[in-house]
Design an enzyme around this catalytic site. Structure first.
Site, PDB file in Angstrom:
ATOM      1  N   LYS A  39       0.849  -1.206   0.000  1.00 61.20           N
ATOM      2  CA  LYS A  39       0.000   0.000   0.000  1.00 61.20           C
ATOM      3  C   LYS A  39       0.882   1.253   0.000  1.00 61.20           C
ATOM      4  O   LYS A  39       2.102   1.168   0.274  1.00 61.20           O
ATOM      5  CB  LYS A  39      -0.904  -0.012   1.235  1.00 61.20           C
TER       6      LYS A  39
ATOM      7  N   ARG B 295     -10.548   0.437  15.683  1.00 67.82           N
ATOM      8  CA  ARG B 295     -10.436   1.347  14.548  1.00 67.82           C
ATOM      9  C   ARG B 295     -11.332   0.801  13.431  1.00 67.82           C
ATOM     10  O   ARG B 295     -12.277   1.438  13.029  1.00 67.82           O
ATOM     11  CB  ARG B 295      -8.960   1.429  14.122  1.00 67.82           C
TER      12      ARG B 295
ATOM     13  N   TYR C   6      17.277  29.515   7.132  1.00 67.26           N
ATOM     14  CA  TYR C   6      16.053  30.268   7.458  1.00 67.26           C
ATOM     15  C   TYR C   6      15.894  30.438   8.957  1.00 67.26           C
ATOM     16  O   TYR C   6      16.090  29.485   9.726  1.00 67.26           O
ATOM     17  CB  TYR C   6      14.822  29.535   6.928  1.00 67.26           C
TER      18      TYR C   6
ATOM     19  N   MET D 189      13.077  23.687   1.395  1.00 65.09           N
ATOM     20  CA  MET D 189      12.338  22.838   0.463  1.00 65.09           C
ATOM     21  C   MET D 189      13.284  22.003  -0.399  1.00 65.09           C
ATOM     22  O   MET D 189      13.029  20.827  -0.662  1.00 65.09           O
ATOM     23  CB  MET D 189      11.448  23.704  -0.434  1.00 65.09           C
TER      24      MET D 189
END
Ligand SMILES: *Cc1c(COP(=O)(O)O)cnc(C)c1O
Length: 364
Positions: free
Chosen positions: A34, A130, A259, A307
């Site tokens: 998956k 669940r 940053y 990024m």
């Protein structure tokens, strides 16, 4: 070309599958592929495993159809069953096996006329809370499924574990006990086939091995356990997330990097820049200090992940230059270590690898 890529070792994948299957020789071991095979590329992974496995598992019919379009022919279990009635005929036509858990699904199955028989498994809630039918409703759903002429017999009874990675937590033994009792209550003479084990249970809870086991994560070569484990430690990392140094600079003591100026040099420092960032699947939450291998030596992330780029403190390393090889995770730096530094798990880091990152498949 940009040197950032994920090398996918298909021989390691096959070795991991063989190890998983050998730990449960009485079981059939399906391969869970998956979420794009946990980020490794579902089609390439399924093609490499198809000669070895009796069946695959994915989350939903969209994922299963992608495999069929690529020519994968083995049965595919849909772990979330189906969401709309029209998927039932699609499943029957494509040999998708449906994991069902509620009366709406069972009723829809009962009233859909099918030209070919269909495989449906019944999922029981033994404590995860669940998905899965409550134990009190399970027998009724099981009998309803059994009465459908077009559902293949015997029907597999499945459940999923909440804490199988915690080997000292008796919650797993309780879940196993509940499912076995449930199966016994259906028929004390011919117990139906069971399916419980995910990777940690396959490795650590042999009592959970059933007719079918469903390992995913371990096939990709990382341990599902936080601590050392003799079998899990034989797994081989399938993905090597690699890049190269593209710039090296000296940053004087007191200057900052990246940053937000979050990292400050406490001495004259050498900073290496690598063209990989959160846009390539490297976790933005990895803090300064997260390990990164540069030319086989341990460096530390310095400053925020951008990024497209990261910056590393390589002051203590020797011979670092433009072109020095970088391993973000892989055979020499476990993805679980990077995940732990970033406050997550290896499962997440692998699975969220974006399409942007080139994947290169290698096999002997
Ligand atoms: C994802 C999943 C698995 C595989 O779990 P791993 O921990 O990756 O081995 C097995 N069963 C179900 C129902 C799942 O959703």
């Amino acid at each position: 070309m940009r040197p950032s890529q994920a090398i996918i070792d298909l021989d390691a994948l096959r070795a991991n599958y063989r190890l998983a299957a050998s730990l449960a020789p009485q079981s059939q071991t399906m391969a869970v592929v998956k979420a794009n095979a946990y980020g490794h590329g579902a089609v390439a992974v399924a093609r490499a495993l198809e000669p070895l496995v009796p069946a695959f598992a994915v989350a939903c019919s969209e994922e299963a159809l992608d495999l069929r379009s690529a020519g994968i022919a083995k049965p595919i279990l849909l772990l979330e069953g189906f969401f709309s009635q029209d998927e039932i005929a699609l499943a029957a036509a494509n040999n998708f096996w449906l994991l069902v858990e509620n009366e709406h699904q069972v009723e829809a199955l009962a009233k859909t006329a099918l030209p070919t028989p269909l495989t449906a498994w019944l999922k029981i809630d033994t404590g995860m809370h669940r998905l899965g039918a409550p134990l009190s409703q399970g027998i009724r759903l099981y009998e309803q499924l059994r009465a459908c002429g077009h559902i293949r017999q015997p029907i597999v009874i499945a459940s999923h574990f909440a804490c199988a990675d915690e080997l000292d937590n008796d919650c797993t033994a309780r879940q196993i006990q509940r499912l076995k009792q449930f199966a016994h209550s259906i028929s004390s003479t011919t117990t139906p086939p069971l399916s419980m084990a995910n990777s940690p249970a396959l490795l650590g809870w042999p009592e959970s091995h059933g007719a079918w086991n469903r390992p995913g994560f371990m096939l990709y070569g990382s341990s599902p356990f936080a601590d050392a484990h003799p079998a899990a430690d034989q797994l081989q990392a399938v993905m090597s997330f690699q890049s190269q140094v593209i710039s090296v600079r000296t940053v004087p003591c007191g200057e900052t990097v990246g940053y937000g100026n979050t990292w400050r040099a406490t001495r004259d420092s050498i900073i290496a820049t690598v063209p990989v960032g959160y846009g390539d699947g490297y976790p933005r939450h990895a803090p300064s200090g997260t390990p990164v291998l540069v030319a086989g030596q341990m460096a530390m992330l310095a400053g925020r992940v951008s990024m497209d780029l990261i910056t590393l403190d390589v002051t203590n390393l020797s011979g670092i230059a433009i072109g020095s090889p970088v391993e973000l995770w892989g055979k020499n730096l476990p993805v679980n270590s990077v995940a732990a530094a970033a406050g997550t798990i290896g499962y997440e880091l692998l699975t969220r690898m974006p399409g942007r990152l080139r994947r290169i498949y290698r096999a002997e």
